[in-house]
Write a protein that holds these residues in place. Structure first.
Motif, mmCIF file in Angstrom:
data_model
loop_
_atom_site.group_PDB
_atom_site.id
_atom_site.type_symbol
_atom_site.label_atom_id
_atom_site.label_comp_id
_atom_site.label_asym_id
_atom_site.label_seq_id
_atom_site.Cartn_x
_atom_site.Cartn_y
_atom_site.Cartn_z
ATOM 1 N N LEU A 6 41.482 -38.691 -17.404
ATOM 2 C CA LEU A 6 40.198 -38.746 -18.104
ATOM 3 C C LEU A 6 39.001 -38.759 -17.155
ATOM 4 O O LEU A 6 37.878 -38.431 -17.558
ATOM 5 C CB LEU A 6 40.141 -39.987 -19.001
ATOM 6 C CG LEU A 6 41.124 -40.028 -20.153
ATOM 7 C CD1 LEU A 6 41.061 -41.386 -20.861
ATOM 8 C CD2 LEU A 6 40.834 -38.904 -21.133
ATOM 9 N N ALA A 7 39.207 -39.141 -15.913
ATOM 10 C CA ALA A 7 38.111 -39.317 -14.950
ATOM 11 C C ALA A 7 37.208 -38.090 -14.805
ATOM 12 O O ALA A 7 35.980 -38.235 -14.807
ATOM 13 C CB ALA A 7 38.657 -39.754 -13.598
ATOM 14 N N PRO A 8 37.741 -36.871 -14.703
ATOM 15 C CA PRO A 8 36.847 -35.714 -14.539
ATOM 16 C C PRO A 8 35.947 -35.463 -15.763
ATOM 17 O O PRO A 8 34.902 -34.839 -15.645
ATOM 18 C CB PRO A 8 37.798 -34.527 -14.338
ATOM 19 C CG PRO A 8 39.117 -35.113 -13.990
ATOM 20 C CD PRO A 8 39.149 -36.487 -14.572
ATOM 21 N N THR A 13 32.193 -37.302 -21.694
ATOM 22 C CA THR A 13 32.579 -38.335 -22.664
ATOM 23 C C THR A 13 31.425 -39.301 -22.878
ATOM 24 O O THR A 13 31.099 -39.652 -24.020
ATOM 25 C CB THR A 13 33.836 -39.084 -22.179
ATOM 26 O OG1 THR A 13 34.866 -38.138 -21.895
ATOM 27 C CG2 THR A 13 34.326 -40.066 -23.222
ATOM 28 N N LYS A 14 30.812 -39.720 -21.795
ATOM 29 C CA LYS A 14 29.688 -40.650 -21.873
ATOM 30 C C LYS A 14 28.503 -40.033 -22.617
ATOM 31 O O LYS A 14 27.884 -40.684 -23.476
ATOM 32 C CB LYS A 14 29.280 -41.054 -20.453
ATOM 33 C CG LYS A 14 28.249 -42.126 -20.363
ATOM 34 C CD LYS A 14 28.102 -42.518 -18.891
ATOM 35 C CE LYS A 14 26.862 -43.278 -18.597
ATOM 36 N NZ LYS A 14 26.731 -43.598 -17.173
ATOM 37 N N ILE A 19 25.293 -39.613 -27.678
ATOM 38 C CA ILE A 19 24.778 -38.808 -28.792
ATOM 39 C C ILE A 19 25.285 -39.364 -30.122
ATOM 40 O O ILE A 19 24.522 -39.493 -31.084
ATOM 41 C CB ILE A 19 25.177 -37.327 -28.612
ATOM 42 C CG1 ILE A 19 24.428 -36.725 -27.416
ATOM 43 C CG2 ILE A 19 24.917 -36.522 -29.882
ATOM 44 C CD1 ILE A 19 24.993 -35.405 -26.927
ATOM 45 N N ALA A 20 26.554 -39.707 -30.182
ATOM 46 C CA ALA A 20 27.129 -40.271 -31.407
ATOM 47 C C ALA A 20 26.497 -41.622 -31.732
ATOM 48 O O ALA A 20 26.226 -41.919 -32.906
ATOM 49 C CB ALA A 20 28.644 -40.395 -31.272
ATOM 50 N N LEU A 77 36.320 -43.878 -23.125
ATOM 51 C CA LEU A 77 35.625 -44.418 -21.953
ATOM 52 C C LEU A 77 36.350 -45.643 -21.404
ATOM 53 O O LEU A 77 36.484 -45.801 -20.188
ATOM 54 C CB LEU A 77 34.183 -44.772 -22.309
ATOM 55 C CG LEU A 77 33.234 -43.588 -22.515
ATOM 56 C CD1 LEU A 77 31.906 -44.058 -23.087
ATOM 57 C CD2 LEU A 77 33.035 -42.816 -21.225
ATOM 58 N N VAL A 78 36.800 -46.509 -22.299
ATOM 59 C CA VAL A 78 37.505 -47.724 -21.871
ATOM 60 C C VAL A 78 38.786 -47.372 -21.126
ATOM 61 O O VAL A 78 39.172 -48.068 -20.184
ATOM 62 C CB VAL A 78 37.801 -48.630 -23.092
ATOM 63 C CG1 VAL A 78 38.799 -49.713 -22.759
ATOM 64 C CG2 VAL A 78 36.509 -49.247 -23.607
#
Length: 150
Positions: A6-8, A13-14, A19-20, A77-78
């Motif tokens: 998920l790191a890249p 994602t952030k 936006i959400a 994100l978590v």
């Protein structure tokens, strides 16, 4: 547990999470205001029907999808390595605030269904007070995420 793959995608994602959050907050701040105005019109009339349509579209078209996106992206994100220091206390407060915010969402959803049935579940004054709750929770969440006071 984190997922290294998920790191890249972290910046995307952030960004999508933020936006959400903005979309969800817009709805959480606007729907109680609609309830204030809806409480002022007679049940069964054309104005009440217009408010019912506005409230339904806001909830189903913006608030529900945004809340789902907030939760899914937040969980992503978590799970991203390095995002959460599990020893820090700020994220507990943030998580609790997001849970309360989700409860407010559920409360507004139930009230919307009652307004749709031409009921008046609470007073105009009540909805004015409820209108402040998401703003307070938002302030707490932003401070926890940006300042990380503990």
């Amino acid at each position: 547990m984190t997922i290294d793959a998920l790191a890249p995608f972290y910046p995307w994602t952030k960004a999508l999470h933020l936006i959400a959050v903005i979309a969800w907050m817009a709805g959480l701040l606007y729907l109680p205001r609609l309830f204030v105005y809806h409480s002022q019109v007679p049940a069964g009339g054309a104005q009440s029907a217009l408010f019912q349509t506005m409230e339904r579209r806001l909830m189903r078209g913006i608030m529900n999808p945004a809340m789902i996106a907030v939760w899914l992206l937040g969980l992503t994100l978590v799970l991203t390595p390095g995002v959460i220091d599990w020893r820090a206390g700020w994220w507990h407060t943030k998580l609790l605030s997001v849970l309360v915010m989700s409860g407010v969402h559920g409360h507004l959803s139930a009230a919307r269904r009652r307004f749709a049935a031409d009921e008046r579940p609470k007073t105009e004054r009540y909805w004015r007070m409820v209108n402040e709750v998401p703003a307070v929770l938002m302030a707490i969440i932003v401070i926890m995420v940006i300042v990380k006071p503990f």
